[in-house]
Scaffold this motif. Structure first.
Motif: not given
Length: 641
Positions: A68-75, A112-116
């Motif tokens: 769930l933190s991946s969206h904030e991280l990739i931004k 669709d991003l799961l993790s980065v």
């Protein structure tokens, strides 16, 4: 640690019907992004080779196995950051827009991003936009940003592999030869490598010439290698202090066998990579014909503009006006523009062109020729004798007939000493190239197209020593035109050695394509007696110099078979095939015009400790009045070590 890749983007690009909902791990670089809201982000994920990209969709909504933190991280991650992405593969309706730029977009699927996972954040202080021009000191960023550079390196690798496979099929053996050699006077300046043994040094090889001849005496019938070579020469667009050549040698062979092999190799790579069929056999032209007809020992025959000798037609007073030489040879060439650009006022167009050319720095140099500047005549039907009145009626009529002159044509006369040809070009040959290039730049001539391979043969075996070429250090005033191991061509040439060495023809051959010398080779002297005779009696090497070749003479004396070979400049070959202007565009880490690597800052200064270890001392240059007792010279100082 980072997850292992399960799919490469190039693999996904080829999947017409990917498995819907499949989890994948992909490595690559982050590209541009577009945020539709704080909860939805579209990012271009660029492949590892930066040749293609795929749309990566990041949202704040929950998915199975999603971090769930991946969206904030990739931004927060910057463009150009290398990442490992875990995502779900989805079908996508292909957008209507076409690709722009050098990176091909994968449009039939998206992720669709799961993790980065960032593998190394790209710093904010480096400006890297599509408009950014990186200097040589940022060669790593040049390569990353310039797809053409990376394509050139990939093309180079593919051509090298194709040549290796073909040579293997032909029975050639790939053999590495030493890079730490010794100094021998072959013709070019060498790079010296000092050792901790006082008074002794290695030299980096100008070429593997002596080692490959030793291999021929060692029972190796066919040798090749992609050899690294080193020459301490003045640099230019097609020359580097270190370069790669495809080096070859064949025992029990002569010039024809080598030339046939090279023709087959060149024709093969041209057909495979350029889809162009070169004619076989390649035409052959003597050195004398090349110099007299084109003013160059590497003529681009596509240009036309052949040179003719005219002094026997010209009045003496005209010759005295264009040259101070007593009995010069006077040659001519003719330039004609495309019909479409010269329909209106052809003579006026040519006059404007030639005035602009000789006002330029390039043109002015030809006017300062010590043998006399060029005589310029523009054919103009409105003038007496069509502008050739200075030639006189009879000469004008014959010159016009020989050249089939038309309104607007340019006739150039140039004097040169009445001496045998030497060197690589004449003044008129250089002017021919300069005029043609200027006309192409101004749109008055179309650029030459196609490929014109040519063998230039029958070079003089010896040439006068010049200031910029050290030769072999002998006392005869002569140097081997190419190297001292080239054989005289015929039995008559062997007899001529003792009578008039400057008239001897060598069994040497240069491969030229489109005015570029791609390589040169020769049949070698395989007799120790003949080799020693050339060095001792023709080149007049000192006994000490001759001793430097004792190893080669021992090999030849031990029943060495006849042999011949060639070396192709591999950097130049790739440059020519890709239509580049400089070998620097096909080399990963080229040197600058000063012989420096701006990225790694080489060559580096010598420290006092280095000088002591290798028994060296830095000498002040002649114009330096202060004493120097060690330490590295200051940057820019003209010192020798």
């Amino acid at each position: 640690n980072f997850p292992e890749e399960t799919f490469d983007l190039s693999t996904i690009a080829g999947l017409e019907i990917p498995e819907e909902g499949q989890d994948v791990v992909i490595h690559g670089y982050l590209g541009s992004s577009a945020s539709l809201s704080k909860n939805l982000l579209f990012i271009q994920l660029i492949s590892k080779d930066r040749m293609c990209s795929i749309q990566l969709v990041s949202s704040s909504k929950a998915l199975p196995n999603k971090d769930l933190s991946s969206h904030e991280l990739i931004k927060k991650l910057s463009m150009h950051t290398p990442v490992a992405v875990r995502a779900v593969l989805r079908k996508r309706e292909q957008p209507p827009e076409r690709d722009s730029g050098s990176i091909r977009k994968i449009k039939h699927v998206e992720l669709d991003l799961l993790s980065v996972q960032s593998l190394n954040d790209f710093p904010s202080d480096i400006i890297a936009t599509p408009e950014t021009v990186f200097g040589q000191h940022q060669r790593h960023l040049q390569l990353r940003a310039d797809v053409d550079l990376r394509k050139a390196l990939s093309f180079r690798s593919e051509v090298a592999m194709a040549l290796r496979l073909r040579l293997h099929d032909l029975g050639f053996v790939d053999i590495e030869t030493p890079l730490l050699f010794k100094s021998t006077p072959e013709g070019a300046r060498e790079f010296i490598v000092p050792t901790r043994r006082k008074g002794f040094a290695y030299a980096l090889p100008q070429s593997p010439q002596q080692f490959k001849q030793i291999l021929m005496g060692s029972g190796i019938p066919k040798y090749y290698q992609f050899a690294r070579c080193f020459r301490d020469e003045d640099l230019r667009a097609d020359r580097q202090p270190e370069f790669t050549q495809l080096d070859m040698e064949m025992s029990f062979a002569g010039a024809d066998q080598v030339m046939f092999t090279i023709e087959e190799l060149i024709r093969s790579v041209w057909s495979t990579f350029l889809k162009s069929d070169l004619p076989l056999p390649f035409p052959r032209m003597s050195y004398r014909e090349a110099m007299s007809s084109y003013g160059s020992d590497k003529p681009d025959t596509r240009l036309g503009m052949q040179i003719s000798r005219l002094d026997f037609l010209l009045p003496g007073d005209l010759i005295s006006k264009i040259s101070t030489l007593q009995t010069p040879i006077v040659e001519s060439l003719m330039l004609r523009f495309e019909q479409s650009v010269s329909d209106a006022l052809p003579a006026r167009i040519m006059q404007d062109f030639i005035a602009k050319f000789f006002d330029s720095a390039e043109g002015t140099a030809f006017l300062k020729n010590p043998d006399g500047g060029p005589g310029i005549f523009v054919i103009d039907s409105l003038k007496p004798l069509q502008g050739l009145q200075a030639l006189g009626f009879e000469a004008a009529e014959r010159v016009e007939g020989i050249n089939q002159l038309e309104d607007g044509d340019l006739l150039v006369l140039q004097a040169r000493p009445d001496e045998p040809f030497s060197g690589g070009s004449t003044t008129l040959g250089n002017l021919r190239l300069a005029l043609h290039a200027a006309a192409v730049r101004q749109g008055l001539l179309k650029p030459p197209v196609g490929f014109a391979p040519l063998w230039v043969i029958d070079f003089p075996l010896f040439s006068p020593i010049t200031q910029d070429q050290p030769g072999q250090g002998g006392g005869a005033g002569l140097a081997a035109t190419h190297h001292p191991f080239t054989s005289p061509k015929t039995a008559e040439d062997v007899d001529m050695l003792a009578v008039n060495p400057s008239e001897v023809t060598g069994d040497h051959y240069d491969l030229v394509i489109n005015g570029v010398e791609l390589g040169g080779g020769s049949r070698r002297i395989h007799s120790a007696e003949m080799q020693a005779y050339v060095m001792r009696h023709i080149l007049k090497m000192s006994p000490e110099r001759l001793l430097e070749f004792s190893h080669l003479l021992d090999v030849l004396r031990a029943g060495c078979p006849p042999h011949a070979g060639i070396a192709l400049g591999f950097d130049r070959l790739i440059t020519l095939m890709l239509g580049k202007s400089s070998v620097r565009e096909v080399i990963a880490f080229p040197k600058t015009g000063k012989g420096e690597d701006a990225l790694v800052k080489s060559p580096g200064p010598l420290t006092d400790e280095m000088l002591k270890t290798y028994f060296l001392q830095v000498r002040p240059s002649e114009n330096q009045s202060t004493d120097c007792h060690g330490g590295a010279p200051e940057q820019g100082a003209d010192d020798e070590s």
